[in-house]
Design a protein around this motif. Structure first.
Motif, PDB file in Angstrom:
ATOM      1  N   GLU A  48      28.377   9.943 -24.871  1.00 36.28           N
ATOM      2  CA  GLU A  48      28.361  10.465 -26.235  1.00 36.28           C
ATOM      3  C   GLU A  48      27.032  10.146 -26.919  1.00 36.28           C
ATOM      4  O   GLU A  48      26.444  10.991 -27.587  1.00 36.28           O
ATOM      5  CB  GLU A  48      29.525   9.863 -27.030  1.00 36.28           C
ATOM      6  N   THR A  49      26.535   8.937 -26.711  1.00 32.63           N
ATOM      7  CA  THR A  49      25.275   8.537 -27.332  1.00 32.63           C
ATOM      8  C   THR A  49      24.131   9.399 -26.831  1.00 32.63           C
ATOM      9  O   THR A  49      23.306   9.876 -27.605  1.00 32.63           O
ATOM     10  CB  THR A  49      24.981   7.048 -27.055  1.00 32.63           C
ATOM     11  N   ARG A  50      24.071   9.628 -25.511  1.00 34.50           N
ATOM     12  CA  ARG A  50      22.992  10.439 -24.948  1.00 34.50           C
ATOM     13  C   ARG A  50      23.110  11.894 -25.415  1.00 34.50           C
ATOM     14  O   ARG A  50      22.112  12.542 -25.694  1.00 34.50           O
ATOM     15  CB  ARG A  50      23.012  10.387 -23.417  1.00 34.50           C
ATOM     16  N   ALA A  86      15.804  14.054 -43.294  1.00 39.15           N
ATOM     17  CA  ALA A  86      17.064  13.437 -42.883  1.00 39.15           C
ATOM     18  C   ALA A  86      17.255  13.539 -41.379  1.00 39.15           C
ATOM     19  O   ALA A  86      17.657  12.571 -40.722  1.00 39.15           O
ATOM     20  CB  ALA A  86      18.235  14.085 -43.616  1.00 39.15           C
ATOM     21  N   LEU A  87      16.938  14.693 -40.784  1.00 37.59           N
ATOM     22  CA  LEU A  87      17.085  14.862 -39.336  1.00 37.59           C
ATOM     23  C   LEU A  87      16.078  14.009 -38.572  1.00 37.59           C
ATOM     24  O   LEU A  87      16.409  13.443 -37.528  1.00 37.59           O
ATOM     25  CB  LEU A  87      16.948  16.330 -38.947  1.00 37.59           C
ATOM     26  N   GLU A  88      14.859  13.895 -39.084  1.00 36.97           N
ATOM     27  CA  GLU A  88      13.873  13.042 -38.417  1.00 36.97           C
ATOM     28  C   GLU A  88      14.312  11.578 -38.464  1.00 36.97           C
ATOM     29  O   GLU A  88      14.179  10.851 -37.478  1.00 36.97           O
ATOM     30  CB  GLU A  88      12.499  13.224 -39.052  1.00 36.97           C
ATOM     31  N   SER A  89      14.849  11.157 -39.595  1.00 35.96           N
ATOM     32  CA  SER A  89      15.355   9.792 -39.715  1.00 35.96           C
ATOM     33  C   SER A  89      16.529   9.571 -38.768  1.00 35.96           C
ATOM     34  O   SER A  89      16.615   8.537 -38.095  1.00 35.96           O
ATOM     35  CB  SER A  89      15.789   9.518 -41.156  1.00 35.96           C
ATOM     36  N   LEU A  90      17.414  10.554 -38.687  1.00 38.63           N
ATOM     37  CA  LEU A  90      18.555  10.468 -37.776  1.00 38.63           C
ATOM     38  C   LEU A  90      18.084  10.389 -36.325  1.00 38.63           C
ATOM     39  O   LEU A  90      18.603   9.600 -35.538  1.00 38.63           O
ATOM     40  CB  LEU A  90      19.485  11.665 -37.971  1.00 38.63           C
ATOM     41  N   ALA A  91      17.083  11.185 -35.974  1.00 41.66           N
ATOM     42  CA  ALA A  91      16.546  11.152 -34.610  1.00 41.66           C
ATOM     43  C   ALA A  91      15.999   9.765 -34.283  1.00 41.66           C
ATOM     44  O   ALA A  91      16.247   9.227 -33.201  1.00 41.66           O
ATOM     45  CB  ALA A  91      15.450  12.206 -34.438  1.00 41.66           C
ATOM     46  N   ASP A  92      15.280   9.169 -35.225  1.00 41.28           N
ATOM     47  CA  ASP A  92      14.748   7.822 -35.008  1.00 41.28           C
ATOM     48  C   ASP A  92      15.878   6.813 -34.800  1.00 41.28           C
ATOM     49  O   ASP A  92      15.799   5.957 -33.921  1.00 41.28           O
ATOM     50  CB  ASP A  92      13.882   7.378 -36.201  1.00 41.28           C
ATOM     51  N   ARG A  93      16.927   6.918 -35.612  1.00 41.47           N
ATOM     52  CA  ARG A  93      18.045   5.972 -35.503  1.00 41.47           C
ATOM     53  C   ARG A  93      18.784   6.148 -34.182  1.00 41.47           C
ATOM     54  O   ARG A  93      19.155   5.163 -33.534  1.00 41.47           O
ATOM     55  CB  ARG A  93      18.997   6.156 -36.687  1.00 41.47           C
ATOM     56  N   VAL A  94      19.006   7.394 -33.756  1.00 40.63           N
ATOM     57  CA  VAL A  94      19.712   7.639 -32.495  1.00 40.63           C
ATOM     58  C   VAL A  94      18.876   7.147 -31.320  1.00 40.63           C
ATOM     59  O   VAL A  94      19.403   6.544 -30.384  1.00 40.63           O
ATOM     60  CB  VAL A  94      20.072   9.139 -32.343  1.00 40.63           C
ATOM     61  N   GLU A  95      17.562   7.387 -31.370  1.00 40.33           N
ATOM     62  CA  GLU A  95      16.695   6.901 -30.293  1.00 40.33           C
ATOM     63  C   GLU A  95      16.731   5.377 -30.211  1.00 40.33           C
ATOM     64  O   GLU A  95      16.789   4.803 -29.120  1.00 40.33           O
ATOM     65  CB  GLU A  95      15.265   7.390 -30.501  1.00 40.33           C
ATOM     66  N   ALA A  96      16.685   4.698 -31.359  1.00 37.36           N
ATOM     67  CA  ALA A  96      16.742   3.233 -31.366  1.00 37.36           C
ATOM     68  C   ALA A  96      18.081   2.744 -30.814  1.00 37.36           C
ATOM     69  O   ALA A  96      18.127   1.782 -30.030  1.00 37.36           O
ATOM     70  CB  ALA A  96      16.517   2.700 -32.779  1.00 37.36           C
ATOM     71  N   LEU A  97      19.162   3.407 -31.187  1.00 40.21           N
ATOM     72  CA  LEU A  97      20.482   3.036 -30.681  1.00 40.21           C
ATOM     73  C   LEU A  97      20.553   3.247 -29.172  1.00 40.21           C
ATOM     74  O   LEU A  97      21.051   2.389 -28.438  1.00 40.21           O
ATOM     75  CB  LEU A  97      21.566   3.852 -31.380  1.00 40.21           C
ATOM     76  N   ALA A  98      20.033   4.361 -28.692  1.00 37.63           N
ATOM     77  CA  ALA A  98      20.054   4.635 -27.251  1.00 37.63           C
ATOM     78  C   ALA A  98      19.252   3.581 -26.497  1.00 37.63           C
ATOM     79  O   ALA A  98      19.676   3.108 -25.437  1.00 37.63           O
ATOM     80  CB  ALA A  98      19.503   6.025 -26.966  1.00 37.63           C
ATOM     81  N   ARG A  99      18.098   3.187 -27.040  1.00 34.86           N
ATOM     82  CA  ARG A  99      17.298   2.135 -26.386  1.00 34.86           C
ATOM     83  C   ARG A  99      18.074   0.832 -26.323  1.00 34.86           C
ATOM     84  O   ARG A  99      18.071   0.135 -25.312  1.00 34.86           O
ATOM     85  CB  ARG A  99      15.973   1.925 -27.127  1.00 34.86           C
ATOM     86  N   ARG A 100      18.761   0.476 -27.423  1.00 37.53           N
ATOM     87  CA  ARG A 100      19.539  -0.769 -27.437  1.00 37.53           C
ATOM     88  C   ARG A 100      20.688  -0.706 -26.449  1.00 37.53           C
ATOM     89  O   ARG A 100      20.981  -1.682 -25.768  1.00 37.53           O
ATOM     90  CB  ARG A 100      20.084  -1.046 -28.841  1.00 37.53           C
TER      91      ARG A 100
END
Length: 114
Positions: A48-50, A86-100
């Protein structure tokens, strides 16, 4: 404040929005759902995260195409700068979550008890 249900990537979410913005929220949720299905179709089985990461990247790519004058899903004149941010911020947050989530778990030091 209105509350509507949307479905993205096969999951239902209850989302709050300002009164009168229900149709707009349903419209952008439908775009996100389409991109989530595109990601799943192109890449096969995803967590789901990916799937949400690739969905966000596909949407960010659409935005970048629109900003550069490319042929995105809507004309460049219709770009909502707040939505882009908002979408760029969301993309950054999802990428950080995926890395973690993909990083190996740190080993814990054994604790000595007195």
């Amino acid at each position: 404040m209105a509350n509507i249900d949307v479905e993205i990537a096969g999951r239902k979410y209850s989302v709050a929005c300002r009164d009168g913005e229900e149709a707009h929220l349903r419209s952008v949720a439908a775009l996100a759902d389409k991109r989530a299905r595109d990601a799943a179709d192109a890449l096969g089985s995803l967590t789901e995260t990916r799937q949400l990461l690739f969905t966000t990247l596909l949407l960010a790519d659409d935005i970048q195409d629109m900003q550069s004058g490319g042929k995105g899903p809507t004309p460049p004149a219709a770009v909502d700068e707040e939505l882009v941010a908002a979408l760029e911020s969301l993309a950054d947050r999802v990428e950080a979550l995926a890395r973690r989530l993909e990083a190996p778990a740190p080993l814990e030091e054994p604790r000595l008890t007195p």
